[in-house]
Motif scaffolding. Structure first.
Motif, PDB file in Angstrom:
ATOM      1  N   ILE A 292       7.902 -37.786 -10.227  1.00 15.44           N
ATOM      2  CA  ILE A 292       7.554 -38.521  -9.008  1.00 15.44           C
ATOM      3  C   ILE A 292       7.301 -40.000  -9.287  1.00 15.44           C
ATOM      4  O   ILE A 292       7.775 -40.862  -8.532  1.00 15.44           O
ATOM      5  CB  ILE A 292       6.356 -37.855  -8.306  1.00 15.44           C
ATOM      6  N   LEU A 293       6.576 -40.319 -10.349  1.00 17.98           N
ATOM      7  CA  LEU A 293       6.283 -41.733 -10.643  1.00 17.98           C
ATOM      8  C   LEU A 293       7.538 -42.574 -10.898  1.00 17.98           C
ATOM      9  O   LEU A 293       7.668 -43.657 -10.325  1.00 17.98           O
ATOM     10  CB  LEU A 293       5.306 -41.847 -11.813  1.00 17.98           C
TER      11      LEU A 293
ATOM     12  N   LEU B 220      11.472 -46.611  -8.679  1.00 16.38           N
ATOM     13  CA  LEU B 220      12.813 -47.013  -8.254  1.00 16.38           C
ATOM     14  C   LEU B 220      12.849 -47.310  -6.757  1.00 16.38           C
ATOM     15  O   LEU B 220      13.493 -48.267  -6.324  1.00 16.38           O
ATOM     16  CB  LEU B 220      13.826 -45.925  -8.606  1.00 16.38           C
ATOM     17  N   LEU B 221      12.152 -46.508  -5.970  1.00 14.90           N
ATOM     18  CA  LEU B 221      12.098 -46.761  -4.529  1.00 14.90           C
ATOM     19  C   LEU B 221      11.390 -48.073  -4.222  1.00 14.90           C
ATOM     20  O   LEU B 221      11.779 -48.794  -3.304  1.00 14.90           O
ATOM     21  CB  LEU B 221      11.401 -45.615  -3.808  1.00 14.90           C
TER      22      LEU B 221
ATOM     23  N   MET C  67       8.126 -28.661 -15.488  1.00 17.33           N
ATOM     24  CA  MET C  67       7.872 -30.090 -15.675  1.00 17.33           C
ATOM     25  C   MET C  67       6.682 -30.457 -14.807  1.00 17.33           C
ATOM     26  O   MET C  67       6.515 -29.925 -13.711  1.00 17.33           O
ATOM     27  CB  MET C  67       9.102 -30.901 -15.260  1.00 17.33           C
ATOM     28  N   ARG C  68       5.878 -31.392 -15.313  1.00 18.38           N
ATOM     29  CA  ARG C  68       4.761 -31.872 -14.505  1.00 18.38           C
ATOM     30  C   ARG C  68       5.312 -32.714 -13.360  1.00 18.38           C
ATOM     31  O   ARG C  68       6.260 -33.473 -13.532  1.00 18.38           O
ATOM     32  CB  ARG C  68       3.812 -32.720 -15.343  1.00 18.38           C
ATOM     33  N   SER C  69       4.713 -32.590 -12.203  1.00 23.24           N
ATOM     34  CA  SER C  69       5.173 -33.316 -11.016  1.00 23.24           C
ATOM     35  C   SER C  69       5.139 -34.819 -11.223  1.00 23.24           C
ATOM     36  O   SER C  69       6.039 -35.542 -10.795  1.00 23.24           O
ATOM     37  CB  SER C  69       4.309 -32.957  -9.812  1.00 23.24           C
ATOM     38  N   ILE C  70       4.119 -35.290 -11.904  1.00 21.89           N
ATOM     39  CA  ILE C  70       3.958 -36.732 -12.079  1.00 21.89           C
ATOM     40  C   ILE C  70       5.078 -37.335 -12.935  1.00 21.89           C
ATOM     41  O   ILE C  70       5.416 -38.504 -12.788  1.00 21.89           O
ATOM     42  CB  ILE C  70       2.570 -37.042 -12.664  1.00 21.89           C
ATOM     43  N   ASP C  71       5.678 -36.524 -13.818  1.00 20.74           N
ATOM     44  CA  ASP C  71       6.741 -37.024 -14.691  1.00 20.74           C
ATOM     45  C   ASP C  71       8.027 -37.343 -13.947  1.00 20.74           C
ATOM     46  O   ASP C  71       8.862 -38.092 -14.444  1.00 20.74           O
ATOM     47  CB  ASP C  71       7.038 -36.015 -15.800  1.00 20.74           C
TER      48      ASP C  71
ATOM     49  N   LYS D  66      11.239 -43.939 -18.595  1.00 20.82           N
ATOM     50  CA  LYS D  66      10.522 -42.684 -18.359  1.00 20.82           C
ATOM     51  C   LYS D  66      11.455 -41.649 -17.734  1.00 20.82           C
ATOM     52  O   LYS D  66      11.481 -40.488 -18.149  1.00 20.82           O
ATOM     53  CB  LYS D  66       9.322 -42.944 -17.432  1.00 20.82           C
ATOM     54  N   LEU D  67      12.248 -42.070 -16.775  1.00 27.22           N
ATOM     55  CA  LEU D  67      13.188 -41.166 -16.126  1.00 27.22           C
ATOM     56  C   LEU D  67      14.266 -40.703 -17.105  1.00 27.22           C
ATOM     57  O   LEU D  67      14.622 -39.523 -17.140  1.00 27.22           O
ATOM     58  CB  LEU D  67      13.816 -41.853 -14.912  1.00 27.22           C
ATOM     59  N   ILE D  68      14.761 -41.611 -17.932  1.00 24.47           N
ATOM     60  CA  ILE D  68      15.774 -41.262 -18.928  1.00 24.47           C
ATOM     61  C   ILE D  68      15.215 -40.243 -19.932  1.00 24.47           C
ATOM     62  O   ILE D  68      15.895 -39.282 -20.297  1.00 24.47           O
ATOM     63  CB  ILE D  68      16.289 -42.531 -19.652  1.00 24.47           C
ATOM     64  N   ARG D  69      13.969 -40.446 -20.382  1.00 17.76           N
ATOM     65  CA  ARG D  69      13.345 -39.485 -21.308  1.00 17.76           C
ATOM     66  C   ARG D  69      13.230 -38.107 -20.672  1.00 17.76           C
ATOM     67  O   ARG D  69      13.498 -37.092 -21.330  1.00 17.76           O
ATOM     68  CB  ARG D  69      11.963 -39.971 -21.731  1.00 17.76           C
ATOM     69  N   GLU D  70      12.847 -38.071 -19.413  1.00 14.81           N
ATOM     70  CA  GLU D  70      12.724 -36.782 -18.728  1.00 14.81           C
ATOM     71  C   GLU D  70      14.080 -36.100 -18.570  1.00 14.81           C
ATOM     72  O   GLU D  70      14.190 -34.889 -18.718  1.00 14.81           O
ATOM     73  CB  GLU D  70      12.057 -36.958 -17.363  1.00 14.81           C
TER      74      GLU D  70
END
Length: 113
Positions: free
Chosen positions: A45-46, A51-52, A39-43, A84-88
């Motif tokens: 981390i962003l 959320l933070l 997985m790409r890191s940006i997918d 985005k997080l749910i898709r990942e």
């Protein structure tokens, strides 16, 4: 109507089974950090940074100075981060299922019509 960050977090958590996918998120990050899940890191981390940002007390647009605009920036961040997080996580679950099926061995099978 006054919104707090706690209220916004509760609304975001209701997004399509987010609570049920929290263990999957941790498992996905663990596999990614070990290098097992591609997985790409940006997918990852962003969305985590988004959320933070919503949870943290530090804001670019303070809620107490600009109440409506301050809440709107938090909602905008949540509306981008959660899906985005749910898709990942869904991609990870598909990868995990394919990996499990690849390890399945069939011994002495018979085709039945």
């Amino acid at each position: 109507m006054k919104y707090s960050k706690l209220h916004l977090a509760k609304e975001a958590i209701r997004h399509k089974g987010f609570i049920k996918k929290i263990p999957d998120i941790f498992r996905m990050v663990k596999f990614w950090r070990k290098g097992m899940y591609p997985m790409r890191s940006i997918d990852v981390i962003l969305p985590m940074l988004g959320l933070l940002y919503v949870i943290s007390p530090i804001d670019l647009i303070p809620d107490f100075i600009f109440p409506v605009v301050g809440v709107m920036d938090d909602l905008a961040i949540l509306s981008l981060a959660i899906p985005k997080l749910i898709r990942e996580v869904d991609k990870f679950l598909l990868w995990e299922a394919e990996r499990r099926l690849g390890e399945t061995k069939i011994i002495d099978a018979e085709i039945v019509k």
